[in-house]
Design a protein around this motif. Sequence first.
Motif, PDB file in Angstrom:
ATOM      1  N   TRP A  10       0.823  -1.208   0.000  1.00  0.00           N
ATOM      2  CA  TRP A  10       0.000   0.000   0.000  1.00  0.00           C
ATOM      3  C   TRP A  10       0.860   1.262   0.000  1.00  0.00           C
ATOM      4  O   TRP A  10       0.489   2.276  -0.616  1.00  0.00           O
ATOM      5  N   ALA A  11       2.014   1.212   0.640  1.00  0.00           N
ATOM      6  CA  ALA A  11       2.952   2.342   0.576  1.00  0.00           C
ATOM      7  C   ALA A  11       3.433   2.525  -0.864  1.00  0.00           C
ATOM      8  O   ALA A  11       3.515   3.648  -1.377  1.00  0.00           O
ATOM      9  N   LYS A  12       3.741   1.396  -1.517  1.00  0.00           N
ATOM     10  CA  LYS A  12       4.173   1.460  -2.912  1.00  0.00           C
ATOM     11  C   LYS A  12       3.077   2.060  -3.791  1.00  0.00           C
ATOM     12  O   LYS A  12       3.351   2.898  -4.651  1.00  0.00           O
ATOM     13  N   MET A  13       1.834   1.643  -3.581  1.00  0.00           N
ATOM     14  CA  MET A  13       0.735   2.177  -4.396  1.00  0.00           C
ATOM     15  C   MET A  13       0.561   3.682  -4.162  1.00  0.00           C
ATOM     16  O   MET A  13       0.308   4.435  -5.108  1.00  0.00           O
ATOM     17  N   ALA A  14       0.710   4.109  -2.918  1.00  0.00           N
ATOM     18  CA  ALA A  14       0.619   5.549  -2.624  1.00  0.00           C
ATOM     19  C   ALA A  14       1.742   6.309  -3.315  1.00  0.00           C
ATOM     20  O   ALA A  14       1.520   7.399  -3.860  1.00  0.00           O
ATOM     21  N   LEU A  15       2.934   5.732  -3.321  1.00  0.00           N
ATOM     22  CA  LEU A  15       4.070   6.374  -3.987  1.00  0.00           C
ATOM     23  C   LEU A  15       3.877   6.404  -5.506  1.00  0.00           C
ATOM     24  O   LEU A  15       4.184   7.415  -6.155  1.00  0.00           O
ATOM     25  N   VAL A  16       3.365   5.320  -6.093  1.00  0.00           N
ATOM     26  CA  VAL A  16       3.110   5.291  -7.537  1.00  0.00           C
ATOM     27  C   VAL A  16       2.076   6.357  -7.895  1.00  0.00           C
ATOM     28  O   VAL A  16       2.245   7.099  -8.871  1.00  0.00           O
ATOM     29  N   LEU A  17       1.013   6.448  -7.109  1.00  0.00           N
ATOM     30  CA  LEU A  17      -0.011   7.464  -7.360  1.00  0.00           C
ATOM     31  C   LEU A  17       0.574   8.870  -7.239  1.00  0.00           C
ATOM     32  O   LEU A  17       0.320   9.741  -8.077  1.00  0.00           O
ATOM     33  N   THR A  18       1.381   9.094  -6.217  1.00  0.00           N
ATOM     34  CA  THR A  18       2.027  10.399  -6.033  1.00  0.00           C
ATOM     35  C   THR A  18       2.948  10.715  -7.203  1.00  0.00           C
ATOM     36  O   THR A  18       2.937  11.836  -7.734  1.00  0.00           O
ATOM     37  N   GLY A  19       3.741   9.739  -7.618  1.00  0.00           N
ATOM     38  CA  GLY A  19       4.636   9.935  -8.757  1.00  0.00           C
ATOM     39  C   GLY A  19       3.868  10.214 -10.041  1.00  0.00           C
ATOM     40  O   GLY A  19       4.260  11.064 -10.848  1.00  0.00           O
ATOM     41  N   PHE A  20       2.761   9.517 -10.222  1.00  0.00           N
ATOM     42  CA  PHE A  20       1.912   9.712 -11.388  1.00  0.00           C
ATOM     43  C   PHE A  20       1.332  11.126 -11.412  1.00  0.00           C
ATOM     44  O   PHE A  20       1.410  11.826 -12.422  1.00  0.00           O
ATOM     45  N   VAL A  21       0.766  11.551 -10.292  1.00  0.00           N
ATOM     46  CA  VAL A  21       0.171  12.887 -10.210  1.00  0.00           C
ATOM     47  C   VAL A  21       1.243  13.955 -10.388  1.00  0.00           C
ATOM     48  O   VAL A  21       1.042  14.943 -11.110  1.00  0.00           O
ATOM     49  N   LEU A  22       2.381  13.774  -9.756  1.00  0.00           N
ATOM     50  CA  LEU A  22       3.478  14.731  -9.892  1.00  0.00           C
ATOM     51  C   LEU A  22       3.938  14.808 -11.345  1.00  0.00           C
ATOM     52  O   LEU A  22       4.224  15.892 -11.855  1.00  0.00           O
ATOM     53  N   THR A  23       3.980  13.669 -12.019  1.00  0.00           N
ATOM     54  CA  THR A  23       4.362  13.658 -13.430  1.00  0.00           C
ATOM     55  C   THR A  23       3.351  14.447 -14.263  1.00  0.00           C
ATOM     56  O   THR A  23       3.729  15.249 -15.121  1.00  0.00           O
ATOM     57  N   LEU A  24       2.069  14.228 -14.002  1.00  0.00           N
ATOM     58  CA  LEU A  24       1.042  14.976 -14.736  1.00  0.00           C
ATOM     59  C   LEU A  24       1.140  16.475 -14.500  1.00  0.00           C
ATOM     60  O   LEU A  24       1.091  17.272 -15.435  1.00  0.00           O
ATOM     61  N   LEU A  25       1.281  16.858 -13.249  1.00  0.00           N
ATOM     62  CA  LEU A  25       1.282  18.283 -12.905  1.00  0.00           C
ATOM     63  C   LEU A  25       2.602  18.973 -13.222  1.00  0.00           C
ATOM     64  O   LEU A  25       2.631  20.183 -13.459  1.00  0.00           O
ATOM     65  N   PHE A  26       3.661  18.225 -13.226  1.00  0.00           N
ATOM     66  CA  PHE A  26       4.995  18.793 -13.295  1.00  0.00           C
ATOM     67  C   PHE A  26       5.594  18.715 -14.692  1.00  0.00           C
ATOM     68  O   PHE A  26       6.364  19.577 -15.085  1.00  0.00           O
ATOM     69  N   ARG A  27       5.232  17.700 -15.468  1.00  0.00           N
ATOM     70  CA  ARG A  27       5.871  17.527 -16.765  1.00  0.00           C
ATOM     71  C   ARG A  27       5.005  17.980 -17.945  1.00  0.00           C
ATOM     72  O   ARG A  27       5.532  18.460 -18.934  1.00  0.00           O
ATOM     73  N   TYR A  28       3.699  17.818 -17.837  1.00  0.00           N
ATOM     74  CA  TYR A  28       2.870  18.175 -18.977  1.00  0.00           C
ATOM     75  C   TYR A  28       2.893  19.663 -19.315  1.00  0.00           C
ATOM     76  O   TYR A  28       2.879  20.016 -20.489  1.00  0.00           O
ATOM     77  N   PRO A  29       2.965  20.553 -18.352  1.00  0.00           N
ATOM     78  CA  PRO A  29       3.086  21.966 -18.740  1.00  0.00           C
ATOM     79  C   PRO A  29       4.344  22.235 -19.572  1.00  0.00           C
ATOM     80  O   PRO A  29       4.347  23.102 -20.442  1.00  0.00           O
ATOM     81  N   ILE A  30       5.386  21.460 -19.338  1.00  0.00           N
ATOM     82  CA  ILE A  30       6.644  21.643 -20.062  1.00  0.00           C
ATOM     83  C   ILE A  30       6.461  21.382 -21.549  1.00  0.00           C
ATOM     84  O   ILE A  30       7.160  21.948 -22.386  1.00  0.00           O
ATOM     85  N   LEU A  31       5.512  20.531 -21.911  1.00  0.00           N
ATOM     86  CA  LEU A  31       5.315  20.185 -23.316  1.00  0.00           C
ATOM     87  C   LEU A  31       4.665  21.313 -24.124  1.00  0.00           C
ATOM     88  O   LEU A  31       4.712  21.299 -25.348  1.00  0.00           O
ATOM     89  N   HIS A  32       4.071  22.273 -23.452  1.00  0.00           N
ATOM     90  CA  HIS A  32       3.455  23.396 -24.159  1.00  0.00           C
ATOM     91  C   HIS A  32       4.555  24.228 -24.818  1.00  0.00           C
ATOM     92  O   HIS A  32       5.544  24.570 -24.175  1.00  0.00           O
ATOM     93  N   PRO A  33       4.395  24.563 -26.104  1.00  0.00           N
ATOM     94  CA  PRO A  33       5.462  25.283 -26.815  1.00  0.00           C
ATOM     95  C   PRO A  33       5.857  26.617 -26.201  1.00  0.00           C
ATOM     96  O   PRO A  33       6.996  27.055 -26.339  1.00  0.00           O
ATOM     97  N   ASP A  34       4.936  27.289 -25.533  1.00  0.00           N
ATOM     98  CA  ASP A  34       5.236  28.603 -24.953  1.00  0.00           C
ATOM     99  C   ASP A  34       5.784  28.523 -23.528  1.00  0.00           C
ATOM    100  O   ASP A  34       6.093  29.553 -22.927  1.00  0.00           O
ATOM    101  N   TYR A  35       5.887  27.328 -22.985  1.00  0.00           N
ATOM    102  CA  TYR A  35       6.318  27.160 -21.590  1.00  0.00           C
ATOM    103  C   TYR A  35       7.806  27.475 -21.450  1.00  0.00           C
ATOM    104  O   TYR A  35       8.635  26.999 -22.212  1.00  0.00           O
ATOM    105  N   ARG A  36       8.138  28.267 -20.463  1.00  0.00           N
ATOM    106  CA  ARG A  36       9.530  28.562 -20.117  1.00  0.00           C
ATOM    107  C   ARG A  36       9.658  28.427 -18.603  1.00  0.00           C
ATOM    108  O   ARG A  36       9.011  29.161 -17.859  1.00  0.00           O
ATOM    109  N   ILE A  37      10.476  27.492 -18.177  1.00  0.00           N
ATOM    110  CA  ILE A  37      10.630  27.231 -16.739  1.00  0.00           C
ATOM    111  C   ILE A  37      11.000  28.494 -15.987  1.00  0.00           C
ATOM    112  O   ILE A  37      10.437  28.792 -14.934  1.00  0.00           O
ATOM    113  N   GLU A  38      11.913  29.257 -16.531  1.00  0.00           N
ATOM    114  CA  GLU A  38      12.385  30.448 -15.826  1.00  0.00           C
ATOM    115  C   GLU A  38      11.325  31.536 -15.695  1.00  0.00           C
ATOM    116  O   GLU A  38      11.454  32.431 -14.861  1.00  0.00           O
TER     117      GLU A  38
END
Length: 162
Positions: A101-129
Amino acid sequence: MSVAKFANHLYGTPLSTAIRETSWIIPGVQSIHIIAIAGVVGAAIVMDLRLAGVLATDEAPRAVAKRHLPWMWSSLALLLASGFVLGLGEPYRVLMNPVFWAKMALVLTGFVLTLLFRYPILHPDYRIEHTRAAALVKPLAWASLAIWVAVVFCGRWIAYYQ
């Protein structure tokens, strides 16, 4: 129905029995599971280290994410499918295990973090800075990396938890 009763019910099903009693299924599916976690963690390592400014700094974060996200998603799908088969084969050992269950919580957290953290980067106008959360990029990259490494550790500890 309690988790223990559900696990016992699942254990008695013909599918669960077939998975356990067919000699090649568990080791074969475990091998696929390990390859899939390597795909997820490998893609995460490259993307997170790029976002942390350690690796591939000559490339735009967008290019790195665009190249590695498909590998991460397909590996994650394979990881979940193989894990489901392993859970069907030994439901009590998995569902009654707090490390699982700890592993499942971590997988879910990693999944959500990936969605929230990486998908904005794919937008052509996105600039981290230029983002409002630019100061969080490196800490979130390190946190994401730590989460996926912890998933690997939990996966191994499931087998040894009594």
